[in-house]
Design a protein around this motif. Structure first.
Motif, short mmCIF file in Angstrom:
data_model
loop_
_atom_site.label_atom_id
_atom_site.label_comp_id
_atom_site.label_asym_id
_atom_site.label_seq_id
_atom_site.Cartn_x
_atom_site.Cartn_y
_atom_site.Cartn_z
N ALA A 80 -31.24 -19.28 -33.04
CA ALA A 80 -31.42 -17.85 -33.27
C ALA A 80 -30.35 -17.31 -34.22
CB ALA A 80 -31.37 -17.10 -31.94
N GLY A 84 -30.95 -15.72 -37.79
CA GLY A 84 -30.40 -14.42 -38.16
C GLY A 84 -29.74 -14.44 -39.52
N CYS A 87 -32.54 -14.49 -42.09
CA CYS A 87 -33.14 -13.15 -42.18
C CYS A 87 -32.22 -12.17 -42.91
CB CYS A 87 -33.45 -12.62 -40.78
SG CYS A 87 -34.76 -13.52 -39.92
N ILE A 98 -38.09 -7.68 -39.31
CA ILE A 98 -37.45 -7.82 -38.01
C ILE A 98 -36.87 -6.47 -37.61
CG2 ILE A 98 -36.94 -10.27 -38.26
CD1 ILE A 98 -34.07 -9.45 -38.99
N PHE A 102 -28.68 -8.19 -38.56
CA PHE A 102 -27.81 -9.32 -38.24
C PHE A 102 -26.35 -8.93 -38.36
CE2 PHE A 102 -25.25 -12.88 -39.83
CZ PHE A 102 -25.41 -13.78 -38.78
N TYR A 122 -32.01 -11.36 -31.52
CA TYR A 122 -32.91 -12.29 -32.19
C TYR A 122 -33.67 -13.24 -31.26
CZ TYR A 122 -31.31 -10.85 -36.76
OH TYR A 122 -31.04 -10.10 -37.85
N ASN A 123 -33.22 -13.44 -30.05
CA ASN A 123 -33.95 -14.36 -29.17
C ASN A 123 -33.74 -13.98 -27.71
OD1 ASN A 123 -35.66 -16.42 -28.58
ND2 ASN A 123 -34.30 -18.08 -29.17
#
Length: 331
Positions: A80, A84, A87, A98, A102, A122-123
């Motif tokens: 994750a 990140g 992303c 998203i 981040f 993120y997860n």
């Protein structure tokens, strides 16, 4: 030699992880969604209780659960973080792909956010792996002192009910969620022989029972929020939902795609959030319901033909397919 699969259990897990994925794609504030919340995660605790084994002692048991739950958690956490970073440089947040920006210090979430009872960025769904580890250890310890299954079950409900009445919330590392979910695990253990060795039941009876269970949890979902949140409704509606899913799974036995992702539901749990944002972005041309359906179909297909095969082939020690830490004595 690979153990023989219990197909309706794989299907039950597949239906449950499908509901989790659908919830993360989009949460509709409807009575049906409220009903689903009663049993979506409790079913996993219940199924884990069915397959509880003591092994040769607390050490071997703990090592086994670290291999199956904690190592996958750390793996998905690091994946994750890397996702990140990707992303971040692709500007996914700015593009609306998203929902969370981040931050480089997210690597410390495992010590900061989790210690406050918060999910990691993120997860977030992988919180369940930590909680299930805690439930397993607590049940094992309780099992050492209580050999009578009925007293053990009663003790588990007492722990869960007192936790709800105490209003436990935001305890470190999701201990509050684990205590409240503890009775579902205990019921799974208590009913293991009934679930796994029961004689064949006609499909008509199974569907009728499932329909009655759904009618009850739907009724519970229509209740006012204070009434709906009582421990009585929480556990009764949760167990009714579990009974509904198991009945439908027993009647159908197998649905190829759903059963497959159910067999590897841990992989789906750990990876699906990386696909939710991009799929919603790709299918943004569709209506909310169309986007909802298309995103789920795309994620399920990607899981079946790409992500799960790659995960179990190249990362078996990190996705609970093989043990990274070897037991002192082979079971």
């Amino acid at each position: 030699m690979e153990k023989q699969r219990i197909e309706f259990i794989d299907l039950a897990k597949g239906l449950c992880i499908s509901l989790v994925v659908l919830f993360h794609i989009h949460s509709f504030e409807t009575t049906t969604e409220t009903a689903l919340r009663f049993f979506r995660m409790p079913l996993y605790y219940f199924l884990s209780g069915i397959f509880f084994r003591e092994y040769t002692g607390l050490l071997s048991f703990s090592v086994k659960k670290i291999n199956k739950l904690i190592i996958p958690y750390l793996f998905f956490f690091l994946v994750a973080y890397l996702a990140g970073i990707v992303c971040h440089f692709l500007h996914f947040y700015e593009k609306g792909i998203i929902e969370e920006p981040f931050h480089w210090n997210m690597i410390f979430d495992i010590f900061t956010k989790l210690s406050r009872g918060d999910n990691i960025g993120y997860n977030s769904p992988i919180w369940f792996l930590i909680s299930l580890f805690e439930v397993n250890i607590l049940f094992y310890i309780l099992r050492i002192g209580i050999k009578n299954d009925r007293i053990l079950l009663l003790s588990a409900f007492l722990i869960g009910i007192l936790s709800i009445l105490a209003g436990l919330n935001k305890l470190p590392y999701f201990i509050d969620r684990s205590l409240i979910a503890f009775p579902f695990f205990a019921v799974g253990y208590y009913c293991r022989n009934l679930i796994l060795t029961t004689k064949e039941i006609g499909k008509g009876k199974l569907y009728l029972f499932a329909a009655c269970c759904f009618a009850f949890i739907y009724f519970c979902a229509t209740l006012s929020e204070p009434t709906r949140d009582t421990f009585f409704i929480h556990y009764l509606a949760g167990l009714s939902g579990i009974g509904m899913i198991l009945s439908v799974s027993k009647a159908l036995n197998k649905l190829p795609l759903i059963s497959y992702i159910g067999r590897y539901s841990l992989v789906v749990l750990g990876f699906h959030t990386f696909l939710v944002g991009p799929m919603r972005f790709i299918f943004s041309f569709a209506s909310p319901v169309g986007q909802y359906i298309l995103s789920f179909i795309a994620i399920a297909i990607l899981m079946r033909f790409l992500i799960i095969p790659i995960s179990i082939k190249f990362f078996p020690y990190f996705t609970a397919q093989k043990d990274l830490i070897k037991l002192p004595n082979k079971e």
